[in-house]
Motif scaffolding. Sequence first.
Motif, PDB file in Angstrom:
ATOM      1  N   TRP A  47       0.847  -1.202   0.000  1.00 29.59           N
ATOM      2  CA  TRP A  47       0.000   0.000   0.000  1.00 29.59           C
ATOM      3  C   TRP A  47       0.883   1.252   0.000  1.00 29.59           C
ATOM      4  CZ3 TRP A  47      -1.105   4.404   2.779  1.00 29.59           C
ATOM      5  CH2 TRP A  47      -2.358   4.997   2.552  1.00 29.59           C
ATOM      6  N   LEU A  48       1.917   1.247   0.832  1.00 33.17           N
ATOM      7  CA  LEU A  48       2.830   2.392   0.880  1.00 33.17           C
ATOM      8  C   LEU A  48       3.627   2.521  -0.413  1.00 33.17           C
ATOM      9  CD1 LEU A  48       4.150   2.091   4.552  1.00 33.17           C
ATOM     10  CD2 LEU A  48       2.760   3.953   3.623  1.00 33.17           C
ATOM     11  N   ASP A  49       3.957   1.395  -1.023  1.00 39.22           N
ATOM     12  CA  ASP A  49       4.726   1.433  -2.276  1.00 39.22           C
ATOM     13  C   ASP A  49       4.013   2.238  -3.359  1.00 39.22           C
ATOM     14  OD1 ASP A  49       6.755  -0.099  -1.223  1.00 39.22           O
ATOM     15  OD2 ASP A  49       6.029  -1.989  -2.070  1.00 39.22           O
ATOM     16  N   ALA A  50       2.697   2.269  -3.297  1.00 37.44           N
ATOM     17  CA  ALA A  50       1.908   2.957  -4.325  1.00 37.44           C
ATOM     18  C   ALA A  50       1.722   4.444  -4.022  1.00 37.44           C
ATOM     19  CB  ALA A  50       0.539   2.281  -4.467  1.00 37.44           C
ATOM     20  N   ARG A  51       2.341   4.942  -2.933  1.00 38.15           N
ATOM     21  CA  ARG A  51       2.164   6.347  -2.546  1.00 38.15           C
ATOM     22  C   ARG A  51       3.383   7.194  -2.904  1.00 38.15           C
ATOM     23  NH1 ARG A  51      -1.843   3.028  -1.846  1.00 38.15           N
ATOM     24  NH2 ARG A  51      -3.709   4.350  -1.865  1.00 38.15           N
ATOM     25  N   VAL A  52       3.156   8.502  -2.958  1.00 36.61           N
ATOM     26  CA  VAL A  52       4.206   9.462  -3.306  1.00 36.61           C
ATOM     27  C   VAL A  52       5.164   9.626  -2.118  1.00 36.61           C
ATOM     28  CG1 VAL A  52       4.639  11.865  -3.978  1.00 36.61           C
ATOM     29  CG2 VAL A  52       2.622  10.648  -4.858  1.00 36.61           C
ATOM     30  N   ASP A  53       6.421   9.851  -2.420  1.00 35.09           N
ATOM     31  CA  ASP A  53       7.431  10.036  -1.375  1.00 35.09           C
ATOM     32  C   ASP A  53       7.038  11.145  -0.397  1.00 35.09           C
ATOM     33  OD1 ASP A  53       8.787   8.184  -2.837  1.00 35.09           O
ATOM     34  OD2 ASP A  53      10.583   9.404  -3.168  1.00 35.09           O
ATOM     35  N   ASP A  54       7.226  10.867   0.893  1.00 33.55           N
ATOM     36  CA  ASP A  54       7.093  11.860   1.975  1.00 33.55           C
ATOM     37  C   ASP A  54       5.694  12.449   2.108  1.00 33.55           C
ATOM     38  OD1 ASP A  54       9.847  11.615   2.570  1.00 33.55           O
ATOM     39  OD2 ASP A  54      10.335  13.066   0.993  1.00 33.55           O
ATOM     40  N   HIS A  55       4.671  11.794   1.572  1.00 33.84           N
ATOM     41  CA  HIS A  55       3.335  12.385   1.608  1.00 33.84           C
ATOM     42  C   HIS A  55       2.327  11.568   2.432  1.00 33.84           C
ATOM     43  CE1 HIS A  55       4.585  15.431  -1.172  1.00 33.84           C
ATOM     44  NE2 HIS A  55       3.362  15.912  -1.271  1.00 33.84           N
ATOM     45  N   VAL A  56       2.795  10.567   3.155  1.00 37.20           N
ATOM     46  CA  VAL A  56       1.898   9.779   4.007  1.00 37.20           C
ATOM     47  C   VAL A  56       2.129  10.164   5.464  1.00 37.20           C
ATOM     48  CG1 VAL A  56       1.321   7.452   4.828  1.00 37.20           C
ATOM     49  CG2 VAL A  56       1.771   7.862   2.391  1.00 37.20           C
ATOM     50  N   VAL A  57       1.035  10.350   6.201  1.00 33.13           N
ATOM     51  CA  VAL A  57       1.100  10.590   7.643  1.00 33.13           C
ATOM     52  C   VAL A  57       0.842   9.261   8.358  1.00 33.13           C
ATOM     53  CG1 VAL A  57       0.082  11.768   9.616  1.00 33.13           C
ATOM     54  CG2 VAL A  57       0.333  12.983   7.439  1.00 33.13           C
ATOM     55  N   TYR A  58       1.758   8.883   9.244  1.00 27.88           N
ATOM     56  CA  TYR A  58       1.586   7.678  10.044  1.00 27.88           C
ATOM     57  C   TYR A  58       1.099   8.087  11.427  1.00 27.88           C
ATOM     58  CZ  TYR A  58       2.918   3.563  12.837  1.00 27.88           C
ATOM     59  OH  TYR A  58       2.932   2.497  13.699  1.00 27.88           O
ATOM     60  N   VAL A  59       0.065   7.408  11.928  1.00 24.49           N
ATOM     61  CA  VAL A  59      -0.549   7.749  13.220  1.00 24.49           C
ATOM     62  C   VAL A  59      -0.486   6.530  14.127  1.00 24.49           C
ATOM     63  CG1 VAL A  59      -2.641   8.516  14.395  1.00 24.49           C
ATOM     64  CG2 VAL A  59      -2.120   9.367  12.089  1.00 24.49           C
ATOM     65  N   CYS A  60       0.169   6.682  15.284  1.00 22.15           N
ATOM     66  CA  CYS A  60       0.237   5.590  16.249  1.00 22.15           C
ATOM     67  C   CYS A  60       0.565   6.160  17.621  1.00 22.15           C
ATOM     68  CB  CYS A  60       1.296   4.568  15.837  1.00 22.15           C
ATOM     69  SG  CYS A  60       1.355   3.113  16.899  1.00 22.15           S
ATOM     70  N   PHE A  61      -0.051   5.590  18.664  1.00 14.65           N
ATOM     71  CA  PHE A  61       0.128   6.101  20.025  1.00 14.65           C
ATOM     72  C   PHE A  61       0.758   5.079  20.965  1.00 14.65           C
ATOM     73  CE2 PHE A  61      -3.207   8.666  18.141  1.00 14.65           C
ATOM     74  CZ  PHE A  61      -2.811   9.950  18.473  1.00 14.65           C
ATOM     75  N   GLY A  62       1.552   4.178  20.426  1.00 19.03           N
ATOM     76  CA  GLY A  62       2.304   3.277  21.275  1.00 19.03           C
ATOM     77  C   GLY A  62       1.519   2.081  21.762  1.00 19.03           C
TER      78      GLY A  62
END
Length: 473
Positions: free
Chosen positions: A273-288
């Motif tokens: 899924w990430l491979d199909a996205r543009v460089d540096d344009h995905v926000v990752y959200v996680c709270f541990g």
Amino acid sequence: MTLTVSEEKNIPTKTHVLIFPFPAQGHLIPLLDFTHRLALRGGAALTITVLLTPKNLPFLSPLLSAGVNIETLILPFPSHPSIPPGVENVQDLPPSAFPSMIHALGDLHAPLLSWIASHPSPPVAIVSDFFLGWTQNLGIPRFEFSPSAAITCCILNTLWIDMPTKKHEDDEILEFSKIPNCPKYPWSHVSSIYRSYVRGDPTWGFVRDSFRDNVASWGLVVNSFTAMEGVYLDHLKREMGHDRVWAVGPILPVSGDNRGGPNSVSVDHVMSWLDARVDDHVVYVCFGSQAVLTKEQTLALASGLEKSGVHFVWAVKEPVEEDSSRGNILDGFDDRVAGRGLVIRGWAPQVAVLRHRAVGAFLTHCGWNSVMEAVVAGVLMLTWPMRADQYTDASLVVDQLRVGVRACEGPDTVPDPDELARVFADAVTGKQTERIKAVELRKAALDAVQERGSSVEDLDGFIQHVVSLGLNK
């Protein structure tokens, strides 16, 4: 006597060192990763024993499966009236029971002393988590291991030695004038452990003594590196009155992110899924591993992501118990953001996600492990600290290192979805200064763990010192 690592083959007998992690995921993992590096770097010079209670033994599996020669010491978890039978990890306890965990582990003092006394080749030193200060009193040199930042060590030492108290309201600002850069925080952001003690709770006396033992420990090993926190590392050396402070970070898994847990999306699918996205344009959200958002926070965050228009990966932690006020209430959300949003319910391969070329920003609770993983990935951090040292980490990231921006703050704060949407959009299109600094800090982090880098030299220095203890005993 000083011995270089390359001279290990001339050592007639191995030097035995005991490792004792604190049973919380954010503490266990970095100390075990350090143990892995210690075993690889120490080679034939060291015998390493790791102390765990039975139900925490699975955390050691990645090391054992990697073929690293590590011995184990399994001691029964001591019973405690405030800890249900069968519970041996902080993740399975409410926050109010945290001091009980420290107290319970303190009851391992006698069986541990007995093991040391009866061992044919007893350890010459112990490396133990900073919540285990009582291991200072085992008759062998104790090295404190900090899974937190060096600045956090500075603050904790100051709190437990100087014992400041609140004079007025919870928003009173507490200044640490003795520490470089004079950090200051609202009283409500100071260690909840310390605040509980000064409120007069007598059950925290053992915890107080344990933290004070940290200051008197023989040495300190920190998951940080000189280019990131040199000023605080130097302060710790002055404060402790010696140079036995080793910054060995960033401590990350030696061979990938292999600590998978239950999840709703396969690792392969996340990566493709990430491979199909543009460089540096995905926000990752996680709270541990511990934080669970309230219903209101979850809805606000979902709305912010939806309104922002950004591509994102959101790791949602499922609630531990059925609770109408907490957990996942995202019915229909996946469909509305299909194509640009990927929701993972459960464990996410965080190290791999952060290092993917498509990820440009990380909404994080600012746990130190997450901070270090983001630093190594060169990713801009969007900070939402909620407890413990996370406020200190967020301030370091935003105000001093300038590799992050504030998104929200506090365990109960409900962010404004429109403001969150703006923060997300700006994170992947603007914030050039912070993004450039994040890339620069990444280079410094990678340099530190290269041969002759500051952290490798500190690791070698630590090994040399431990070996010298064995030769001089």
